[in-house]
Design a protein around this motif. Structure first.
Motif, PDB file in Angstrom:
ATOM      1  N   SER A 669       1.410  -1.378   0.049  1.00 38.22           N
ATOM      2  CA  SER A 669       0.276  -0.130   0.218  1.00 38.22           C
ATOM      3  C   SER A 669       0.822   1.218  -0.162  1.00 38.22           C
ATOM      4  O   SER A 669       2.118   1.143   0.157  1.00 38.22           O
ATOM      5  CB  SER A 669      -0.673   0.124   1.312  1.00 38.22           C
ATOM      6  N   MET A 670       0.259   2.464  -0.437  1.00 40.85           N
ATOM      7  CA  MET A 670       0.491   3.968   0.134  1.00 40.85           C
ATOM      8  C   MET A 670       0.966   3.506   0.863  1.00 40.85           C
ATOM      9  O   MET A 670       0.082   3.211   2.135  1.00 40.85           O
ATOM     10  CB  MET A 670      -0.040   4.942  -0.777  1.00 40.85           C
ATOM     11  N   VAL A 671       0.963   4.778   1.944  1.00 40.37           N
ATOM     12  CA  VAL A 671       1.678   5.196   3.238  1.00 40.37           C
ATOM     13  C   VAL A 671       1.021   6.305   3.452  1.00 40.37           C
ATOM     14  O   VAL A 671       1.826   7.263   2.992  1.00 40.37           O
ATOM     15  CB  VAL A 671       2.880   4.625   4.366  1.00 40.37           C
ATOM     16  N   PRO A 672       0.722   7.465   4.544  1.00 40.68           N
ATOM     17  CA  PRO A 672       0.553   8.457   5.232  1.00 40.68           C
ATOM     18  C   PRO A 672       1.608   9.180   5.578  1.00 40.68           C
ATOM     19  O   PRO A 672       2.127   8.918   7.121  1.00 40.68           O
ATOM     20  CB  PRO A 672      -0.542   7.995   6.523  1.00 40.68           C
ATOM     21  N   ALA A 673       2.650   9.246   4.699  1.00 40.76           N
ATOM     22  CA  ALA A 673       3.758  10.103   4.808  1.00 40.76           C
ATOM     23  C   ALA A 673       4.202  10.586   4.111  1.00 40.76           C
ATOM     24  O   ALA A 673       3.621  10.457   2.437  1.00 40.76           O
ATOM     25  CB  ALA A 673       5.317   9.046   5.243  1.00 40.76           C
ATOM     26  N   THR A 674       4.681  11.357   4.395  1.00 37.99           N
ATOM     27  CA  THR A 674       5.397  12.968   3.022  1.00 37.99           C
ATOM     28  C   THR A 674       6.539  12.035   1.664  1.00 37.99           C
ATOM     29  O   THR A 674       6.483  11.260   0.872  1.00 37.99           O
ATOM     30  CB  THR A 674       6.052  14.211   3.111  1.00 37.99           C
ATOM     31  N   SER A 675       7.190  11.046   3.118  1.00 36.18           N
ATOM     32  CA  SER A 675       7.943  10.012   2.479  1.00 36.18           C
ATOM     33  C   SER A 675       8.597   8.612   3.728  1.00 36.18           C
ATOM     34  O   SER A 675       8.538   9.527   4.345  1.00 36.18           O
ATOM     35  CB  SER A 675       9.187  10.301   1.778  1.00 36.18           C
ATOM     36  N   ALA A 676       9.008   7.859   2.763  1.00 36.91           N
ATOM     37  CA  ALA A 676       9.091   6.441   3.785  1.00 36.91           C
ATOM     38  C   ALA A 676      10.025   5.852   3.278  1.00 36.91           C
ATOM     39  O   ALA A 676       9.969   5.505   2.706  1.00 36.91           O
ATOM     40  CB  ALA A 676       7.883   5.957   4.749  1.00 36.91           C
ATOM     41  N   LYS A 677      10.738   5.044   4.102  1.00 37.34           N
ATOM     42  CA  LYS A 677      12.248   4.682   3.550  1.00 37.34           C
ATOM     43  C   LYS A 677      12.391   3.506   4.306  1.00 37.34           C
ATOM     44  O   LYS A 677      12.888   3.905   5.944  1.00 37.34           O
ATOM     45  CB  LYS A 677      13.923   5.188   3.727  1.00 37.34           C
ATOM     46  N   LEU A 678      12.024   1.888   4.688  1.00 43.11           N
ATOM     47  CA  LEU A 678      11.496   1.119   6.265  1.00 43.11           C
ATOM     48  C   LEU A 678      12.409  -0.156   4.876  1.00 43.11           C
ATOM     49  O   LEU A 678      12.309  -1.058   3.886  1.00 43.11           O
ATOM     50  CB  LEU A 678      10.388   0.763   5.507  1.00 43.11           C
ATOM     51  N   GLY A 679      13.149  -0.368   6.009  1.00 44.70           N
ATOM     52  CA  GLY A 679      13.785  -1.994   5.981  1.00 44.70           C
ATOM     53  C   GLY A 679      12.802  -3.058   6.059  1.00 44.70           C
ATOM     54  O   GLY A 679      11.677  -2.707   7.529  1.00 44.70           O
TER      55      GLY A 679
END
Length: 929
Positions: A669-679
């Motif tokens: 899914s898309m996520v509620p944030a301006t940007s996200a970099k996730l392990g």
């Protein structure tokens, strides 16, 4: 049910013999136009359904309780009883009463149970309805758990080495019924909410018989083809499921899809406690709908898409490849509002193809089910066209590698790999659509035996019978007119009575000569003669039998149509799965577009970097303009965040939103944030909120410690843990000690790669920043002005200076005198904290308290941590240090002493020690460090 004391009739003997085979079910016994219940079954049904309880027997001393429901309305009554957890055995008449000699033959045709129902009245459209089976391991450790949604044919299973995890998964999947071997009991403190245990003979779980059942049902020769080689407990559980379905459905469950064992190594593990704490499916009060993550995410248009969304919320992916595949498809719909709108419009006409196909395959489909399936199949071309840039069907010419184009109507359009694969295997099923459109009327009757199902032109013989039934009177009048012309008897009449049927009547006044030779005398009257002819007798027989023949033929034609559509089940379920995927992708895109979410970047490391992250559920409730976004980072040297701040500031919201963003990302899914970099995360754990389980003797603190213990035992190096207010259910020092030890343990685990967010009111823990590698502090900022506090809901570095518990109590409406008294007591406690702590600490120093500096004493197990640095000296000490007593006059010394007394003397209460056993049950006691 006790044996009746009266002499039984043949009907009651038959009833009792059938009831003996189904002692745990309510027996609905068909008698004419009613289903009747007797004895204790009648008493239960009358009470639960609120219908009249009558008596069958004429014996006033020993009446037979009886109640009944009309046969045409039985489904509604059965649905009510099944919803309440009852098993219902339906005993039907299996021969025509008109041709029966003596007692009409009856037999149980199906047993309806909560886990095997197929009717929409008992099913949640966008949720699964599971029947489960649990088989313990041979050494009483571990075991297998399998579950099946009978209404869709989907089934799967898992196995574990520890029974505790096995029962956890049962609680997570929450089957309506759980089959277990006789004698097996759930472990202590296992709460199976809404799960009905159905104990079965141990022989039902026999490995050899179970293997034979599974291989036969799936049409394979070896267990390896189903991924069950070496998974004996899952195989035994699957065998028990098949045996139970055969017993209840009275037929082999041939409609089941290929079994797919759930590979947990490829899935993000989210246990049932975390699901509850994150409010994924239900709010903390147990209610569904608004206020849950599912409610925010669910913009699906079809039941299949809704159930796929439920599956992905329960166990998202943990591998980058399938996640990226979904992300590409979601982004494709996200970027093209027109395409997404066209797809959503086309999906409006698609009904529950999976469950419709199941009912048709099991011969339980009504005529209206066929109409719903027809409309769904008719919508497939519109769905296909919505995936293209033109109004014609797509022609796919695409090699296997990514990045190529889909050839659509001569124009090249970039399509993601997932969508291209769907178009490759697309089956518009025009043949089935055409058949159903040519066969069935648009508004068929609900019962197939009533006739009126088929359109004219579908079957020649049916057309002839329909013509006779609908135009019989016209044919009789035409024959009368023909006879009048042929015979020359202008006043020839046509009549009918029950004795002689149809006849021609000739009055003596109208005709006095001889009658035609083909007239056959039927009756003589005083002034008339009645005749028949061979043609009239033949037409009469056709007319009288046309209605029955038509109904019989329509029933036969309907069964042929049902059999043909049942043979198309594999095609229908294939298309249902494609529709589910498209619906799932467009729903995520629609929600992302409406809420301005972003596509997260997935990485192989264990870092988290979220810019302006938001909690999707809280934002949906408050509105985006009223929600304050926050940045959050976990990096190599910042793995454990100690989050402090007052209540109502938003600590729990920050904790949950980080976990939810990671979960959403691994759903694609898309996520509620301006940007996200996730392990990527392999397991998600959550311990938030205060709850108890008084029915099983578990206090709030016990539940908290049990959930925390599970986390500490099961967490791995790639897990994400969120903990809120650990240790608050016991005394202050116990709580601080437990929380301190847990922080140390979590920070050192898995070579310091374990990711943890730890919210606390124990400010003593903030001393760990700089002492334990990976630990850092953040707090939720507030603003103070004129004694009031303003919650800024902004996450900032560093620890909070204090907890503002009294101020929060004032904002909550606690009466003013209580607040004022609390402030006074708090001031005294703060002034006396050093004395109190020294009074309760003896040989071993409590970490984080303001005691004189001590050395670190190393032991073989764990070092005692050095106490925190001493606080600054009291102003009196500084004044004494700078004072020159020899220069003071006695009067000056007295004035100085009086000033000190006024400023810092206070009352004796200010020097009293805080009791070491003070309780902190609410989790909000302020601990000043």
């Amino acid at each position: 049910m006790s044996e009746p004391t009266f002499k039984m009739t043949p009907m009651f003997e038959h009833y009792m013999s059938i009831k003996a085979d189904y002692p745990d079910a309510l027996l609905f016994y068909r008698m004419g136009d009613f289903y009747e219940l007797f004895f204790s079954d009648a008493e239960v049904a009358a009470r639960e359904l609120q219908i009249t309880l009558t008596s069958r027997s004429r014996d006033v001393q020993n009446p037979i309780p009886m109640c009944g429901v009309p046969w045409h309305a039985v489904d509604a009554y059965v649905a009510q009883l099944v919803d309440k957890g009852y098993h219902i055995a339906i005993c039907d008449q299996i021969e025509d009463p008109k041709t029966a000699k003596g007692l009409v033959k009856r037999a149980v045709t199906c047993v309806k149970t909560p886990g095997t129902v197929l009717d929409d009245a008992n099913l949640n459209t966008k949720s699964h309805n599971y029947l489960g089976a649990l088989c313990p391991g041979a050494d009483s450790e571990g075991g297998g758990f399998a579950w099946v949604d009978v209404s869709t044919g989907q089934w799967s299973g898992v196995d574990f080495k520890r029974q505790a995890e096995l029962w956890q998964w049962v609680q997570k999947m929450a089957p309506r019924e759980l089959l277990v071997p006789e004698g097996l009991q759930p472990p202590p403190r296992t709460l199976l909410e809404g799960v009905r245990l159905v104990r079965q003979p141990v022989s039902l779980f026999d490995l050899k018989r179970a293997t034979e059942r599974v291989l036969t049902a799936q049409g394979v020769r070896e267990a390896g083809a189903l991924g069950l080689a070496g998974h004996n407990e899952i195989m035994r559980a699957c065998g028990a499921l098949l045996a139970y379905l055969t017993q209840t459905q009275m037929r082999d469950p041939e409609h089941l899809k290929p079994f797919q064992r759930l590979d947990l190594s490829r899935r993000l593990m989210v246990d049932e406690v975390t699901e509850r704490n994150l409010e994924i499916f239900t709010r903390l009060n147990g209610r569904k709908g608004k206020g849950t993550l599912r409610h925010v995410l669910d913009d699906t248009m079809t039941p299949m898409g809704g159930r796929l969304l439920e599956d992905m919320l329960r166990h998202p992916w943990r591998e980058a490849s399938p996640i990226t595949r979904i992300q590409d498809a979601v982004a494709w719909f996200y970027d093209d509002d027109g395409r997404r709108a066209a797809l959503r419009e086309a999906l409006k006409s698609v009904y529950d193809m999976e469950r419709l196909s199941t009912r048709i395959s099991l011969n339980q489909g009504s005529p209206r089910d066929f109409i719903a399936l027809r409309n769904s199949l008719a919508a497939l071309p519109q769905v296909q066209a919505a995936l293209s840039d033109s109004s014609v069907a797509s022609i796919l010419q695409r090699p296997d590698q990514d990045g190529d184009a889909t050839q659509i109507g001569g124009a090249a359009v970039e399509a993601p790999r997932a969508v291209a694969d769907i178009l490759k295997t697309w089956d518009a099923m025009e043949d089935c659509t055409a058949l159903l459109q040519s066969a069935l009327v648009d508004s068929p009757p609900p019962v197939i035996t009533d006739g009126g199902l088929f359109k004219s032109g579908y079957n020649a013989e049916l057309d002839r019978l329909l013509d006779l039934a609908e135009h019989g009177e016209q044919k009789l009048q035409a024959m009368l007119a023909e006879e009048q012309t042929t015979t020359g008897i202008a006043k020839l009449k046509l009549g009918y009575n029950r004795v002689f049927g149809y006849y021609f009547e000739v009055t003596r006044a109208a005709h006095s000569g001889t009658v035609p030779y083909h007239f056959i005398r039927r009756q003589s009257l005083a002034n008339a003669e009645r005749f028949t002819t061979e043609a009239l007798k033949s037409l009469e027989e056709e007319l009288l039998s046309a209605s029955d023949k038509r109904k019989s033929l329509e029933y036969s034609l309907f069964q042929d149509l049902r059999q043909h559509m049942a043979q198309q089940r594999e095609r229908i379920t294939h298309m249902a799965q494609l529709i589910a995927n498209l619906d799932y992708w467009q729903s995520l895109a629609q929600v992302g577009r409406i809420n301005s979410w972003c596509r997260p970047e997935l990485t192989a490391d264990a870092n988290l970097n979220i810019r302006e992250g938001r909690h999707p559920v809280v934002e949906a409730m408050l509105g985006r303009a009223n929600f304050v976004p926050n940045d959050f980072r976990l990096e190599d040297k910042r793995r454990l965040c100690l989050l402090t701040g007052p209540n109502m500031a938003g600590k729990s919201t920050v904790l949950r939103q980080v976990a939810i963003i990671c979960l959403l990302a691994q759903m694609g899914s898309m996520v509620p944030a301006t940007s996200a970099k996730l392990g990527l995360v392999d397991r998600l754990f959550s311990r938030v909120g205060a709850s108890d389980n008084l029915a099983q003797g578990q206090s709030t603190f016990m539940v908290e410690m049990m959930e925390t213990a599970r986390i500490l035992r099961q967490a791995t190096r790639r897990s994400l843990i969120i903990l809120d207010e650990i240790g608050r259910g016991t005394s202050t020092y116990d709580g601080v000690a437990l929380a301190w030890a847990m922080v140390e343990d979590l920070a050192k685990r898995a070579q310091a790669e374990l990711r943890t967010l730890f919210a606390t009111h124990y400010h003593e823990l903030t001393a760990l920043e700089g002492r334990v590698d990976g630990v850092f502090t953040m707090n939720i900022a507030i603003s103070e002005y004129s004694g009031d506090i303003l919650f800024l809901h902004k996450l900032v570095p560093g620890p909070a200076d204090r907890s503002y518990g009294v101020e929060v109590a004032r904002l909550a409406g606690v009466p003013g005198p209580v607040v004022q008294r609390a402030r006074a007591i708090l001031a005294n406690l703060e002034r006396g904290r050093d004395v109190a702590r020294k009074a309760v600490v003896s040989a071993v120093c409590l970490p984080g308290l303001d005691l004189p500096e001590t050395k670190v004493k190393e032991t073989d197990d764990l070092p005692y941590l050095q106490a925190a640095p001493p606080r600054a000296d009291h102003p009196v000490v500084e004044l004494l240090r700078d004072m020159q007593p020899e220069e003071l006059s006695p009067l000056d010394a007295l004035k100085t002493l009086m000033e000190w007394k006024k400023l810092w003397g206070g009352s004796s209460a200010g020097l009293s020690a805080q009791p070491s056993g003070s309780q902190n049950d609410a989790g909000e006691e302020e601990n000043r460090g």
